[in-house]
Design a protein around this motif. Structure first.
Motif, PDB file in Angstrom:
ATOM      1  N   PRO A 183       0.820  -1.224   0.000  1.00 32.27           N
ATOM      2  CA  PRO A 183       0.000   0.000   0.000  1.00 32.27           C
ATOM      3  C   PRO A 183       0.847   1.265   0.000  1.00 32.27           C
ATOM      4  O   PRO A 183       1.913   1.317   0.599  1.00 32.27           O
ATOM      5  CB  PRO A 183      -0.811  -0.121   1.298  1.00 32.27           C
ATOM      6  CG  PRO A 183       0.024  -0.991   2.190  1.00 32.27           C
ATOM      7  CD  PRO A 183       0.708  -1.959   1.284  1.00 32.27           C
ATOM      8  N   THR A 184       0.323   2.275  -0.678  1.00 32.42           N
ATOM      9  CA  THR A 184       0.992   3.572  -0.697  1.00 32.42           C
ATOM     10  C   THR A 184       0.155   4.658  -0.028  1.00 32.42           C
ATOM     11  O   THR A 184       0.642   5.763   0.188  1.00 32.42           O
ATOM     12  CB  THR A 184       1.300   4.013  -2.138  1.00 32.42           C
ATOM     13  OG1 THR A 184       0.082   4.071  -2.885  1.00 32.42           O
ATOM     14  CG2 THR A 184       2.253   3.032  -2.805  1.00 32.42           C
ATOM     15  N   THR A 185      -1.105   4.349   0.293  1.00 27.39           N
ATOM     16  CA  THR A 185      -1.972   5.270   1.025  1.00 27.39           C
ATOM     17  C   THR A 185      -2.550   4.540   2.226  1.00 27.39           C
ATOM     18  O   THR A 185      -2.521   3.293   2.288  1.00 27.39           O
ATOM     19  CB  THR A 185      -3.128   5.781   0.155  1.00 27.39           C
ATOM     20  OG1 THR A 185      -4.028   4.693  -0.131  1.00 27.39           O
ATOM     21  CG2 THR A 185      -2.619   6.366  -1.149  1.00 27.39           C
ATOM     22  N   TYR A 186      -3.106   5.285   3.160  1.00 27.47           N
ATOM     23  CA  TYR A 186      -3.688   4.631   4.333  1.00 27.47           C
ATOM     24  C   TYR A 186      -4.921   3.815   3.956  1.00 27.47           C
ATOM     25  O   TYR A 186      -5.129   2.714   4.479  1.00 27.47           O
ATOM     26  CB  TYR A 186      -4.034   5.642   5.419  1.00 27.47           C
ATOM     27  CG  TYR A 186      -4.599   4.961   6.652  1.00 27.47           C
ATOM     28  CD1 TYR A 186      -3.781   4.179   7.471  1.00 27.47           C
ATOM     29  CD2 TYR A 186      -5.950   5.062   6.959  1.00 27.47           C
ATOM     30  CE1 TYR A 186      -4.291   3.516   8.577  1.00 27.47           C
ATOM     31  CE2 TYR A 186      -6.470   4.408   8.074  1.00 27.47           C
ATOM     32  CZ  TYR A 186      -5.636   3.640   8.873  1.00 27.47           C
ATOM     33  OH  TYR A 186      -6.152   2.981   9.962  1.00 27.47           O
ATOM     34  N   ASP A 187      -5.737   4.314   3.029  1.00 32.51           N
ATOM     35  CA  ASP A 187      -6.907   3.548   2.604  1.00 32.51           C
ATOM     36  C   ASP A 187      -6.484   2.216   1.992  1.00 32.51           C
ATOM     37  O   ASP A 187      -7.127   1.176   2.239  1.00 32.51           O
ATOM     38  CB  ASP A 187      -7.722   4.355   1.589  1.00 32.51           C
ATOM     39  CG  ASP A 187      -8.492   5.507   2.238  1.00 32.51           C
ATOM     40  OD1 ASP A 187      -8.648   5.489   3.483  1.00 32.51           O
ATOM     41  OD2 ASP A 187      -8.920   6.409   1.506  1.00 32.51           O
ATOM     42  N   GLU A 188      -5.425   2.228   1.199  1.00 30.62           N
ATOM     43  CA  GLU A 188      -4.916   0.976   0.637  1.00 30.62           C
ATOM     44  C   GLU A 188      -4.399   0.049   1.734  1.00 30.62           C
ATOM     45  O   GLU A 188      -4.547  -1.175   1.649  1.00 30.62           O
ATOM     46  CB  GLU A 188      -3.809   1.271  -0.374  1.00 30.62           C
ATOM     47  CG  GLU A 188      -4.289   1.943  -1.647  1.00 30.62           C
ATOM     48  CD  GLU A 188      -3.146   2.310  -2.577  1.00 30.62           C
ATOM     49  OE1 GLU A 188      -1.964   2.092  -2.188  1.00 30.62           O
ATOM     50  OE2 GLU A 188      -3.414   2.819  -3.685  1.00 30.62           O
ATOM     51  N   THR A 223      -1.474  10.149  11.993  1.00 27.67           N
ATOM     52  CA  THR A 223      -2.137  10.223  10.691  1.00 27.67           C
ATOM     53  C   THR A 223      -3.184  11.332  10.668  1.00 27.67           C
ATOM     54  O   THR A 223      -3.547  11.831   9.591  1.00 27.67           O
ATOM     55  CB  THR A 223      -2.812   8.889  10.304  1.00 27.67           C
ATOM     56  OG1 THR A 223      -3.890   8.618  11.205  1.00 27.67           O
ATOM     57  CG2 THR A 223      -1.813   7.745  10.320  1.00 27.67           C
ATOM     58  N   THR A 309       8.728   0.262   4.546  1.00 23.67           N
ATOM     59  CA  THR A 309       8.401   1.615   4.104  1.00 23.67           C
ATOM     60  C   THR A 309       8.001   2.448   5.318  1.00 23.67           C
ATOM     61  O   THR A 309       7.778   1.914   6.414  1.00 23.67           O
ATOM     62  CB  THR A 309       7.216   1.627   3.112  1.00 23.67           C
ATOM     63  OG1 THR A 309       5.995   1.348   3.815  1.00 23.67           O
ATOM     64  CG2 THR A 309       7.409   0.608   2.007  1.00 23.67           C
ATOM     65  N   PRO A 312       2.082   4.487   5.713  1.00 23.58           N
ATOM     66  CA  PRO A 312       1.436   5.180   4.590  1.00 23.58           C
ATOM     67  C   PRO A 312       0.399   6.213   5.042  1.00 23.58           C
ATOM     68  O   PRO A 312      -0.237   6.065   6.076  1.00 23.58           O
ATOM     69  CB  PRO A 312       0.761   4.038   3.828  1.00 23.58           C
ATOM     70  CG  PRO A 312       0.491   2.996   4.870  1.00 23.58           C
ATOM     71  CD  PRO A 312       1.650   3.084   5.821  1.00 23.58           C
ATOM     72  N   GLY A 313       0.272   7.269   4.261  1.00 25.13           N
ATOM     73  CA  GLY A 313      -0.789   8.232   4.480  1.00 25.13           C
ATOM     74  C   GLY A 313      -0.450   9.391   5.381  1.00 25.13           C
ATOM     75  O   GLY A 313      -1.323  10.197   5.711  1.00 25.13           O
ATOM     76  N   THR A 314       0.796   9.511   5.795  1.00 27.88           N
ATOM     77  CA  THR A 314       1.186  10.625   6.651  1.00 27.88           C
ATOM     78  C   THR A 314       2.670  10.904   6.487  1.00 27.88           C
ATOM     79  O   THR A 314       3.444   9.983   6.202  1.00 27.88           O
ATOM     80  CB  THR A 314       0.885  10.338   8.138  1.00 27.88           C
ATOM     81  OG1 THR A 314       1.349  11.432   8.942  1.00 27.88           O
ATOM     82  CG2 THR A 314       1.556   9.058   8.593  1.00 27.88           C
ATOM     83  N   ASP A 315       3.060  12.149   6.667  1.00 29.75           N
ATOM     84  CA  ASP A 315       4.480  12.498   6.664  1.00 29.75           C
ATOM     85  C   ASP A 315       5.107  12.305   8.038  1.00 29.75           C
ATOM     86  O   ASP A 315       6.337  12.367   8.165  1.00 29.75           O
ATOM     87  CB  ASP A 315       4.665  13.970   6.252  1.00 29.75           C
ATOM     88  CG  ASP A 315       4.403  14.201   4.776  1.00 29.75           C
ATOM     89  OD1 ASP A 315       4.580  13.254   3.985  1.00 29.75           O
ATOM     90  OD2 ASP A 315       4.018  15.331   4.422  1.00 29.75           O
TER      91      ASP A 315
END
Length: 437
Positions: A183-188, A223, A309, A312-315
């Motif tokens: 996943p590359t986003t939190y939803d993913e 997040t 990684t 995902p979904g936050t800096d």
């Protein structure tokens, strides 16, 4: 003599009982001393990194370079983490103090030593050697303290030469078998968790009896948070709203993770080692935890391919500098200590850290030859570039680690709801941070 106030004395007493990810050190009065260094001098060095660790290997090389270039001798005393913790209060105000030692960052540890005058102000050395230019702002936070020992202050009391962060480890073979993408986003990320559950797999390796569950809880808050939330929580810039959006989201979402089967139902009794092993043996395909596992996974998680990684979904990611080089105020050879610190910041020493599973703070990426290590360092550098290091949830107050573990155990076992958990956490946070605010 050291500056010991009633507030600092109370802090020291409170720190005795703190069970944090790091260690707590108590200290007394300090004197001063320095030398210009040179042939015949000795640098007395204490650190607790294992000889086979990334830092241990790097610093062993630094010792050889230091002795060759300065003509001085390094008297290295092998100490355990606990030995340095216990002996700091007994030796730092005597002639037996080392010239340089590794010490844990944070308010209740390096901050306490700074507030009592036991370790030196390194501002002049930072300027002379240009260390500020090598350290990102979020790394500097744990190296600089106020006169009351709160990190993020104006005075340099330590220098880190490695870092650490919490990310997500993925079992690539398990993902391929499940026909899933990283996943590359939190939803993913949530979609992946749902997909594994649908296939009868508990996706997240977790541990509620120790730090991992609390770190996941804080990451979930991040997040929804921003840098100001981090500064309020960690640096006491503004009051923290314990029923606000960030913390409410984190606590409610963590409960959902258990309810939906993303985390095992017995998570409250699981320890960090058990969670890590469940990833190593392929039982759990995802593990949210720190870079400190990276070297072990390289050595032991050999039955499948894996990657890591940022969350995902936050800096914003949990993490900080590594432990600090500190120079006791009573050190006999301060100038030699500064020279040694500077050697550990050189590209060739930083590369040794990076090529052995560590996270250097000032490496030249071209010097990192190990593919997995380069991935780790690139991920860390990306977090630094986004000013994303957000420290750890238990840092604001001595003893808050135990509080987080206990309250989240109550949450995931169903003995209390999210609102009660937040209320209890908030009450203990307010009490524990009162003297800092």
């Amino acid at each position: 003599m050291a500056r010991i106030t009633r507030k600092n004395a109370r802090r020291g007493l409170a720190a005795i009982g703190a069970l944090t990810v790091g260690a707590v050190a108590l200290a007394g009065c300090a004197g001063g001393g320095s030398s210009d260094g040179g042939d015949g001098d000795t640098l007395k060095l204490w650190h607790y990194e294992g000889a086979d660790s990334a830092m241990g290997k790097a610093w062993a090389e630094a010792i050889e370079i230091f002795e060759e270039e300065t003509g001085a001798t390094v008297e290295f005393e092998e100490k355990s983490f606990e030995q340095i913790q216990k002996t700091a209060s007994q030796v730092l105000d005597t002639d037996a103090a080392p010239d340089l030692m590794e010490f844990n960052k944070g308010n209740a540890t390096a901050g306490f030593l700074a507030s009592t005058g036991l370790i030196s102000d390194l501002g002049d050395a930072v300027e002379e050697y240009g260390w500020e230019d090598k350290l990102a702002p979020s790394l500097q936070t744990t190296a600089k303290y106020s006169e009351d020992g709160v990190m993020g202050g104006d005075t340099w009391y330590g220098i880190p030469n490695y870092g650490e962060f919490v990310g997500v480890y993925y079992n690539l073979d398990a993902f391929e078998e499940a026909d899933l993408e990283i996943p590359t986003t939190y939803d993913e990320f949530v979609d992946v968790l749902d997909a594994f559950v649908a296939q009868g797999v508990t996706p997240l390796a977790e541990a509620g009896a120790e730090y991992p569950l609390g770190q996941l809880w804080y990451q979930l808050a991040l997040t929804e948070g921003d840098r100001q939330f981090v500064n309020d929580y960690q640096l006491y810039e503004n009051p923290v709203d314990w029923q606000g959006d960030e913390i409410t989201y984190a606590t409610e979402t963590l409960q959902e993770y258990v309810d939906k089967g993303y985390i095992a139902s017995d998570v409250s009794s699981v320890k960090a080692e058990d969670a890590g092993v469940s990833f190593i043996n392929g039982t759990a395909p995802i593990f949210v935890s720190g870079s400190w596992w990276f070297g072990r996974f390289v050595a032991e998680a050999t039955g499948f391919d894996w990657t890591m990684t940022a969350f995902p979904g936050t800096d914003l990611s949990l993490g900080s500098s590594g432990n600090l080089w500190v120079v006791p105020e009573n050190a006999a050879n301060k100038e030699l200590a500064y020279e040694f610190i500077d050697i550990t910041m050189r590209p060739e020493i930083q590369a040794i850290i990076g090529n052995n599973g560590g996270v250097p703070v000032a490496a030249d990426s071209a010097d990192i030859t190990d593919e997995k290590s380069k991935l780790l360092i690139d991920t860390f550098n990306g977090i630094l570039e986004a000013d994303g290091l957000s420290f750890y949830p238990d840092w604001p107050a001595p003893g808050f680690y135990d509080v987080i573990v206990q309250e989240l155990q109550g949450l995931v076992t169903g003995t209390q709801d999210a609102a009660t958990t937040n209320e209890n956490l908030g009450a203990q946070y307010e009490e524990g941070t009162e003297e800092y605010r």
